[in-house]
Design an enzyme around this catalytic site. Structure first.
Site, PDB file in Angstrom:
ATOM      1  N   ARG A 174       0.843  -1.182   0.000  1.00 20.74           N
ATOM      2  CA  ARG A 174       0.000   0.000   0.000  1.00 20.74           C
ATOM      3  C   ARG A 174       0.886   1.243   0.000  1.00 20.74           C
ATOM      4  O   ARG A 174       1.973   1.251   0.592  1.00 20.74           O
ATOM      5  CB  ARG A 174      -0.918   0.036   1.232  1.00 20.74           C
ATOM      6  CG  ARG A 174      -2.025  -0.990   1.210  1.00 20.74           C
ATOM      7  CD  ARG A 174      -3.035  -0.688   0.129  1.00 20.74           C
ATOM      8  NE  ARG A 174      -4.232  -1.491   0.279  1.00 20.74           N
ATOM      9  CZ  ARG A 174      -5.234  -1.482  -0.576  1.00 20.74           C
ATOM     10  NH1 ARG A 174      -5.176  -0.708  -1.646  1.00 20.74           N
ATOM     11  NH2 ARG A 174      -6.293  -2.239  -0.384  1.00 20.74           N
ATOM     12  N   GLU A 200      -3.152   7.886  -6.268  1.00 24.06           N
ATOM     13  CA  GLU A 200      -3.446   7.176  -7.520  1.00 24.06           C
ATOM     14  C   GLU A 200      -4.944   7.271  -7.875  1.00 24.06           C
ATOM     15  O   GLU A 200      -5.784   7.313  -6.978  1.00 24.06           O
ATOM     16  CB  GLU A 200      -3.024   5.711  -7.424  1.00 24.06           C
ATOM     17  CG  GLU A 200      -3.706   4.916  -6.327  1.00 24.06           C
ATOM     18  CD  GLU A 200      -3.160   3.501  -6.199  1.00 24.06           C
ATOM     19  OE1 GLU A 200      -3.983   2.571  -6.273  1.00 24.06           O
ATOM     20  OE2 GLU A 200      -1.937   3.324  -6.023  1.00 24.06           O
ATOM     21  N   HIS A 221      -0.909  -0.016 -10.356  1.00 17.19           N
ATOM     22  CA  HIS A 221      -1.604  -0.784  -9.316  1.00 17.19           C
ATOM     23  C   HIS A 221      -2.311  -1.998  -9.927  1.00 17.19           C
ATOM     24  O   HIS A 221      -3.531  -2.136  -9.836  1.00 17.19           O
ATOM     25  CB  HIS A 221      -2.605   0.099  -8.563  1.00 17.19           C
ATOM     26  CG  HIS A 221      -2.999  -0.483  -7.228  1.00 17.19           C
ATOM     27  ND1 HIS A 221      -3.551   0.278  -6.223  1.00 17.19           N
ATOM     28  CD2 HIS A 221      -2.928  -1.746  -6.729  1.00 17.19           C
ATOM     29  CE1 HIS A 221      -3.803  -0.482  -5.169  1.00 17.19           C
ATOM     30  NE2 HIS A 221      -3.432  -1.717  -5.455  1.00 17.19           N
TER      31      HIS A 221
END
Length: 303
Positions: free
Chosen positions: A222, A251, A269
């Site tokens: 994370r 993001e 991601h």
């Protein structure tokens, strides 16, 4: 028989959506709620804003399509007796695979080498020498499911593995509980820890200084686990050799300071983003929903 009602906060592939629509009455967040949509979009993909939880008095279950639940107010859910499920295990292998790929890509500068070959630069000059990977030292910050899968893969490269975790585990790797000491030991520092208040910015300026000018940071956990400002400072000043990142603070809006940095490898991601794994994640999420509505034990409860 009436279908159970569920509130869907994000879009799913057709194979998931068709299955959901066949079993449930799916309500989608209206486009007239931009503030909530923005909150969801910036929650790391597995968040439910507290405003939504509070606005749903009959809410009994939050089924996460993913592993992380750090962007959900667990105290609020416990207070309201709301159960939470996620989709662990099924995405572990993909995340470990991408971590290894990112290590190879940043150390051997694979994206730049591809450009060198495609652009015709190879006809004029050889590609610069890069960093060897096999036989290096790896530090794994967080030795849960993903960390252990990653370690198994790194063993095949003859890499010396050490790790940090809440406590020592019965594993054949060196235990270095202090993150700064682990960084000082490592050539490649992998961040695979769950995001908690205790791990927030566990990789900070001191950790990066310990990693040093020959060390690489690889984060597939994370964004909150890494102090992004300190990392950018370290990359810009070449305090570390490089960083490979699959997660970012805001993001999908990446800090523009990353864009010109050749020592940063940026990924969107997508550690779990393979067809097989996303199908498995969707199935596990639906299995948890089915268990809930049938008053059976949840398969993968968080709360």
């Amino acid at each position: 028989m009436l279908k159970p009602h569920i509130l869907q906060l994000s879009s799913y592939p057709d194979w998931d959506q068709t299955a959901l629509d066949a079993t449930y009455t799916c309500h989608h967040l209206p486009l007239s709620a931009p503030d909530l949509i923005e909150a969801i979009a910036t929650s790391g993909g597995a968040g439910v804003p507290s405003e939504i939880i509070k606005a749903c008095p009959n809410l009994k279950l939050i089924a996460i399509y993913g592993v992380g639940y750090d962007n959900i107010d667990l105290s609020l859910c416990a207070e309201r007796h709301i159960q939470i499920t996620n989709t662990p295990d099924v995405l572990t292998g993909d995340c470990a695979d991408l971590a290894v790929g990112m290590m190879l890509a940043i150390a051997r500068q694979i994206p730049s080498a591809d450009h060198h070959a495609r652009s015709g630069a190879w006809t004029r000059t050889s590609f610069p020498l890069q960093r060897r990977v096999w036989g290096a030292k790896a530090g794994i910050l967080g030795m849960g499911r993903i960390g252990q899968e990653l370690a198994t893969r790194l063993t095949g490269f003859g890499i010396d593995i050490a790790y940090a975790a809440r406590s020592e585990k019965p594993l054949p790797y060196k235990y270095i509980p202090d993150p700064i000491a682990l960084a000082a030991h490592a050539d490649f520092l992998f961040v695979t820890a769950a995001a908690t208040p205790e791990t927030r910015h566990i990789v900070n300026a001191a950790t990066l200084k310990a990693l040093g000018p020959d060390g690489y940071l690889i984060n597939i956990s994370r964004a909150a686990n890494v102090d992004e400002s300190a990392l950018l400072d370290a990359l810009e000043s070449h305090q570390i050799a490089g960083a490979a990142l699959d997660v970012f603070d805001a993001e999908p809006h990446i800090n523009p300071r990353f864009a010109p940095l050749p020592n940063a490898l940026l990924q969107p991601h997508h550690a779990s983003a393979t067809h097989a794994t996303r199908r498995a994640m969707g199935q596990l999420m639906r299995d948890n929903l089915a268990a809930h509505f049938a008053n059976r034990p949840l398969l993968t409860p968080v709360l």
